[in-house]
Design a protein around this motif. Structure first.
Motif, short mmCIF file in Angstrom:
data_model
loop_
_atom_site.label_atom_id
_atom_site.label_comp_id
_atom_site.label_asym_id
_atom_site.label_seq_id
_atom_site.Cartn_x
_atom_site.Cartn_y
_atom_site.Cartn_z
N SER A 1 1.18 -1.48 0.05
CA SER A 1 -0.23 -0.32 -0.34
C SER A 1 1.02 0.93 -0.06
N GLY B 1 -4.95 7.72 0.91
CA GLY B 1 -4.61 6.98 0.36
C GLY B 1 -4.69 6.63 -1.50
N GLU C 1 -9.01 5.80 0.04
CA GLU C 1 -9.39 7.10 1.35
C GLU C 1 -9.11 8.14 0.81
N GLY D 1 -5.98 6.66 7.80
CA GLY D 1 -5.68 5.51 6.92
C GLY D 1 -4.88 4.38 7.53
N ALA D 2 -5.84 3.10 6.60
CA ALA D 2 -5.40 2.44 6.69
C ALA D 2 -4.12 1.43 6.41
N ALA D 3 -3.68 2.75 6.39
CA ALA D 3 -1.51 2.13 5.78
C ALA D 3 -1.24 2.94 7.07
N GLN E 1 -2.62 2.29 10.48
CA GLN E 1 -2.83 1.55 11.42
C GLN E 1 -2.02 1.02 12.25
N ASP E 2 -1.03 0.77 11.84
CA ASP E 2 0.34 -0.06 12.82
C ASP E 2 1.33 0.72 13.40
N ASN F 1 -15.23 5.30 13.83
CA ASN F 1 -14.02 4.35 14.37
C ASN F 1 -13.84 4.70 15.98
N TYR G 1 -10.10 5.35 17.93
CA TYR G 1 -8.31 4.71 18.32
C TYR G 1 -7.89 5.85 19.44
#
Length: 902
Positions: free
Chosen positions: A436, A491, A602, A663-665, A667-668, A730, A732
Motif C-alpha cells: 500500500s 490513500g 481513502e 488511514g489503513a496504511a 494502522q500500525d 471508528n 483510536y
C-alpha cells in the motif's frame, strides 16, 4: 564507533578541568608580579602605546563590557567587521560561560542559559522574534556578519525588559557614528560540507560614511550578508521498548518462546534509518541613518531584515510493529542486558514503512526602529524609542509512504552503532514488497507583528551617594496569527511507478552494518511540491479552513524606576518594574475523519470543529537589586537579587488541537497529536546571583559566579492518553502532547571562567593565549510525564556539566584558534511516544572547531576554519542507557574566507 574523545567520561571531564587548572595556576603565578603595576583601562584598543587588533582587541572589549557593566553580563565582540568567532550565532554563543546549544541538522539553532531555555532575544535592546509562535528569535535565522557583538545579561535589573527566566541575549549592529568616516568591508567565503559533498558560497558587504552638513552631522550605514549552507544527517533509530507482561496471553507466549518465563524482558518494537539532505539560505540587510543636529540631540533610524530559507528532503526506512507484539524468530539466538533489556535477536513478519519526504520553511523578520536621545541640560537625558516588527513564516511538509511486511528483522543494539538487517524474499528494491501507499501534506503560515513605544529619562547628580535616577514607560502590542491546513491524508490506489533505487553504501560514512539498498519514491519529485501533486494525481493543495486558524494577542503596559548609587567601595542600583499583561488567545478543537472518494480511495473527510477562546490579565511586580564591591582596582564582587517572569510562548498557549483519523496504511503506527494549553500561567522566578571577578590584565581575567533560581509554575511537556471516536464510529487511542504548569522548579549552580594571553613567555610563544570555562547546573522539578524505571529527571535540555577550552595564538598577522565544547547528558523531552512515558536523554558529547587566519596586508586577510572536525556522533536513549533511541552523524565543514577592510 564512538571515540572517547567525543564522549568524555566523568574521569576525563575532571582530568580536563584539572589540566586547565594547572595551566591557569602556572600562568597566573608567572604573571603575578605584573598585576599590581597594571591599571584597568576603558580603551582596550591600545596597550603600552601599541595598537591592539584582532582577537586581543575583541577579548579586551568584551572584558571591558563585563567589568564595567551595572549588571552581570558576558559579551562577544567581533574581531573585525563581519567576523564573530563562529559563523553561526548560536555556535558563537556556546563559548560564553553558562550557555548550552541545541543543534538542528548540525547547526546551533537555540540556546539555554544556565540550563533554562526561557531566553529573551533582543536586537539593539528591542524585541526581535521569528513568526512561529515562539517569543524569541530562532538563532539560525540571523547572519552573523551583520553583528558587531552580542551581550548576554544573566540577571535582570528594573530597566531591562522582562520576559525571561535565564537571561537576555542582545544582538548589536553597527552604526555609522561608530566610525570616524568612510568605512568599507567585504567578505567572500566558500564552504565545503563533507557528508553531503557540496560547496556553498557566502558573502557580505558593509559601507558606512558620515558628513558634516549645514543641518548637523549625518551618517549612513548599509550592510548586507548572504549565506548558503548545506547539510546531510544520517540517523539509525531503535523504536520504543515495551516490557512483556506475563499476565497477558500474547506476551506470555512470547516469553515462553524466548525461554524467559519468569524473567523481566523488554523488547524494542522495531528499528529504522533516515538520510536527510538539506540546505539553508540566509539573506540579511541592515540600513542605519544617524543625524546629530547638535551636541544635545541625536536621532537614529534603522531597518533590519532577516530573510531565511530552510529546506530538506529525506529517505527513511523502518520496521515497526507499533503497540502490537513483535514476534521473535523461533530458535534464533537472543541476548539481553543484566536488567532484561534486549541487546540482539531476530524477529519475523515485521511491518515495514518506507517514506520519502520534504519540508521547507521561509521566515522573514523586518525590524523598523526610531530612537531619539536628547540632553536638554547636562544632567538630564531623555530617550524616546519606537519600533515596529513585521514577521512571517511559511511551512510545508510533504510525505510519501510505502508499507509492506519484512520476513526477518535482525537487530544488535549492544554497540555504539546499532546493527540493522531487514530481509524480504522479494527484496527491498522490489515494488512487489510493498502492499500500500499513501501521501500526507500540510501547509501552515504564521504572521506576527509587534508595536512598541517607550520613553526613558535619566537624571545624573553631581555629588552625593545617589549618582542617578532612571525611570521610564513602555507599551507593547504583539500579535500572532497562524493558519494551518492540518495533515491531509490521501490513500493511493496502487504503488506508483515513480520509484528509484537508493544507494545506502556510504550511509553513516560507511560505518553502519545495514541491509543493502532500498527502493523509494523519487527524491527529485518530492522536492517540488506541485510536481508531487501532479505525479500522484492530486488536484490541488489542501485548503485553509476557519478551523485551522489560531490567534494570540498580548499587550503589556510597563513602568519602572531605578536608582543608581555609589559610596566607595560599593556601587549598584535598586529598582522595581511593574508590568500589566493582557492576553487573548483563540483557536479550534477539530476532528477529521477518513472517507472514501468516488474511486474508493481513502481521503480526509470534512472537519468537525468547535471554537475556543480564552483571556487572561495579570500584573507582575518585579523588584531588583545589583551591588558591586571594588575590593581593589582589579578585584570586585557582585551580588544581585531579583524577581522575574517568563510568559508562555504563543505555541504553548495555542488552544487548537487537531485529531486526524489514521488511514489503513497508518494502522500500525502510534497515533499522536499535539496542542497547547491556553490556561498556562507565566513562570515566576526569584533569582540570587553572586560573582567574584579578578581582572589582572586587559585581556586576562579569572571569574567565578554562583546562582540560584526558585521557579514557580514551571512549564514542561506532558503526555495524556485520549480515546477518540469519529463520526463514522471508528475509535483510536491518541497520545496527546501538551504543556502543564508544574508546581515548582529549582536551578542552582556555579560558573568558572578564565582567559589570558601568555605575554610573559619568550617569543614566539608569547602569542599563545587561552580561554576556559566550566558550568555546573543542578535542577529539581516534578516530572509530569515519567514512569517505570525513571521517575525523576532534570529540566528539559539542561546539562549538569558544560565546559569550553579554547587555545589561541596571535602574533604579527597570524591568528589561530582551536575550540572544544563539551556538555553532559540532558533530557530532550520528559515524554517519548510509545515508551510508557519514559523521557528521552541525549548522551554526553563534545565538538572540536578550529580556525586560522593571516593578514596579508592591513586591509586584506585570508581565513580557514572548520567545524565538527572530530566527526562527533550524537546519541539518545529512552530513560536508561540500555534502551538506545537515535545515533546521528552530521557534516564536517571547512570554509575559506577572504576579507577586505579599509
Amino acid at each position: 564507533m564512538f571515540k572517547n574523545f567525543n564522549v568524555p567520561s566523568r574521569a576525563e571531564l575532571l582530568a580536563g578541568i584539572s589540566l586547565a587548572s594547572v595551566m591557569l595556576g602556572c600562568s597566573v603565578q608567572a604573571h603575578a608580579q605584573d598585576v599590581a603595576a597594571e591599571q584597568s583601562s576603558d580603551a582596550p584598543a591600545s596597550e603600552d602605546g601599541i595598537v591592539v587588533t584582532g582577537v586581543r582587541a575583541s577579548l579586551s572589549s568584551a572584558q571591558s563590557i563585563k567589568r564595567n557593566s551595572d549588571v552581570i553580563v558576558d559579551s562577544i565582540v567581533a574581531e573585525d567587521i563581519g567576523k564573530l568567532p563562529d559563523r553561526n550565532v548560536a555556535e558563537a554563543l556556546q563559548r560564553i560561560t553558562g550557555i548550552q546549544v541545541q543543534r538542528q541538522y548540525g547547526e546551533g539553532s537555540s540556546v539555554a542559559i544556565r540550563g533554562l531555555t526561557q531566553v529573551r532575544t533582543e536586537l539593539n535592546g528591542r524585541d526581535i522574534f521569528t513568526a512561529s509562535g515562539a517569543n524569541q528569535l530562532n538563532l539560525e535565522d540571523i547572519p552573523s556578519e551583520l553583528l558587531s557583538g552580542i551581550d548576554v545579561y544573566k540577571n535582570p535589573s528594573a530597566d531591562l525588559i522582562e520576559d525571561q527566566l535565564s537571561g537576555t541575549i542582545n544582538f548589536r549592529t553597527r552604526k555609522p557614528f561608530d566610525f570616524d568616516g568612510l568605512k568599507v568591508a567585504a567578505t567572500a567565503t566558500q564552504s565545503y560540507f563533507d557528508l553531503t559533498d557540496k560547496f556553498k558560497p557566502s558573502a557580505s558587504l558593509m559601507v558606512s560614511d558620515r558628513w558634516d552638513t549645514g543641518i548637523g552631522e549625518i551618517g549612513i550605514l548599509a550592510s548586507v550578508s548572504f549565506q548558503k549552507t548545506a547539510f546531510r544527517q544520517d540517523t539509525i533509530s531503535t523504536e520504543p521498548f515495551y516490557t512483556l507482561d506475563p499476565t497477558n496471553a500474547t506476551d506470555a507466549e512470547v516469553l515462553a518462546s524466548l525461554g524467559r518465563t519468569g524473567q523481566t524482558t523488554t523488547l524494542p518494537h522495531g528499528t529504522g534509518i533516515g538520510e536527510v539532505y538539506g540546505d539553508r539560505r540566509r539573506l540579511g540587510t541592515d540600513v542605519a541613518l544617524q543625524w546629530r543636529p547638535s551636541d544635545t540631540l541625536e536621532l537614529t533610524a534603522e531597518v533590519f531584515r532577516s530573510d531565511y530559507k530552510f529546506r530538506f528532503d529525506d529517505y527513511s526506512f523502518f520496521a515497526y510493529s507499533s503497540g502490537s507484539a513483535i514476534i521473535p524468530q523461533p530458535g534464533a539466538a537472543f541476548t539481553y542486558a543484566d536488567n532484561g533489556d534486549f541487546e540482539s535477536g531476530t524477529f519475523i513478519d515485521v511491518p515495514v514503512g518506507n517514506n520519502t519526504s520534504a519540508q521547507t520553511r521561509h521566515s522573514t523578520t523586518t525590524d523598523y526602529s526610531l530612537n531619539l536621545k536628547w540632553k536638554p541640560v547636562d544632567n538630564l537625558t531623555i530617550t524616546a524609542d519606537g519600533q515596529y516588527v513585521d514577521a512571517k513564516t511559511k511551512n510545508l511538509r510533504s510525505i510519501f509512504g510505502l508499507n509492506g511486511v519484512a520476513d526477518t528483522l535482525y537487530q544488535d543494539i549492544s554497540g555504539s552503532v546499532p546493527v540493522v538487517n531487514i530481509g524480504s524474499e522479494t527484496g527491498l528494491t522490489n515494488p512487489a514488497t510493498y502492499t500500500s501507499a499513501f501521501y500526507l501534506d500540510n501547509l501552515n503560515e504564521s504572521k506576527a507583528s509587534d508595536k512598541t513605544a517607550r520613553l526613558d529619562a535619566e537624571y545624573r547628580f553631581d555629588a552625593g551617594i545617589l549618582s542617578s535616577i532612571k525611570a521610564g514607560f513602555r507599551y507593547a502590542d504583539r500579535k500572532n496569527r497562524t493558519i494551518d491546513t492540518g495533515y491531509r491524508y490521501t490513500g493511493l490506489s496502487g504503488i506508483p511507478s515513480e520509484l528509484e533505487t537508493v544507494d545506502l553504501g556510504d550511509f553513516f560514512r560507511g560505518d553502519a552494518d545495514l541491509f543493502g539498498n532500498i527502493i523509494a519514491f523519487n527524491r527529485g519529485i518530492i522536492r517540488n511540491y506541485q510536481n508531487t501533486l501532479d505525479t500522484l494525481g492530486i488536484a490541488s493543495a489542501p485548503a485553509y479552513t476557519q478551523s485551522g486558524t489560531n490567534q494570540q494577542r498580548q499587550k503589556t503596559f510597563t513602568g519602572y524606576a531605578t536608582a543608581f548609587f555609589k559610596a566607595d567601595p560599593i556601587d549598584g542600583n535598586i529598582g522595581v518594574r511593574v508590568v500589566r499583561t493582557n492576553l487573548d488567545v483563540s483557536g479550534y478543537y477539530q476532528q477529521t475523519p477518513i472517507v472514501l472518494d468516488e474511486n474508493g480511495n481513502e481521503v480526509s473527510g470534512p472537519t468537525v470543529f468547535n471554537p475556543i477562546a480564552v483571556s487572561q490579565d495579570y500584573t507582575s511586580v518585579l523588584p531588583s537589586l545589583n551591588l558591586r564591591v571594588h575590593l581593589t582596582d582589579n578585584l570586585q564582587l557582585r551580588f544581585a537579587a531579583a524577581k522575574n517572569i517568563s510568559r508562555p510562548t504563543f505555541t504553548q498557549l495555542n488552544p487548537s488541537l487537531t485529531i486526524s483519523e489514521p488511514g489503513a496504511a497508518q494502522q500500525d503506527q502510534i497515533h499522536t497529536a499535539s496542542g497547547g494549553n491556553p490556561y498556562l500561567k507565566p513562570m515566576k522566578s526569584d533569582n540570587l546571583d553572586a560573582t567574584v571577578e579578578w581582572y589582572f590584565s586587559r585581556t586576562g581575567s579569572l571569574t567565578a559566579a554562583a546562582f540560584y533560581k526558585n521557579i514557580k509554575n514551571y512549564i514542561q511537556t506532558a503526555v495524556s492518553y485520549r480515546d477518540v471516536t469519529f463520526d463514522n464510529g471508528n475509535s483510536y487511542e491518541y497520545e496527546v502532547t501538551s504543556y502543564n504548569n508544574v508546581a515548582k522548579g529549582k536551578v542552582k549552580g556555579f560558573e568558572l571562567a578564565y582567559q589570558q594571553f601568555f605575554d610573559f613567555l619568550p617569543g614566539p610563544f608569547d602569542g599563545l593565549g587561552m580561554q576556559a570555562n566550566f558550568t555546573y547546573v543542578d535542577s529539581q522539578a516534578p516530572s509530569p510525564a515519567t514512569s517505570g524505571p525513571v521517575t525523576n529527571v532534570p529540566l528539559e535540555l539542561l546539562s549538569k556539566y558544560n565546559y569550553n577550552i579554547v587555545g589561541i595564538y596571535e602574533k604579527g598577522g597570524l591568528s589561530a584558534r582551536v575550540a572544544y565544547n563539551w556538555r553532559s547528558k540532558y533530557v530532550v523531552t520528559t515524554a517519548g511516544n510509545g515508551t510508557g512515558s519514559l523521557p528521552v536523554f541525549n548522551k554526553p558529547f563534545g565538538q572540536l572547531d578550529a580556525s586560522i587566519s593571516y593578514n596579508v596586508t592591513p586591509q586584506f586577510a585570508l581565513a580557514l576554519d572548520g567545524t565538527n572536525l572530530t566527526n562527533t556522533r550524537r546519541a539518545t536513549y529512552f530513560g536508561i542507557d540500555s534502551r538506545p533511541r537515535d545515533v546521528v552523524v552530521n557534516d564536517r565543514r571547512i570554509s575559506l574566507t577572504a576579507r577586505i577592510s579599509y
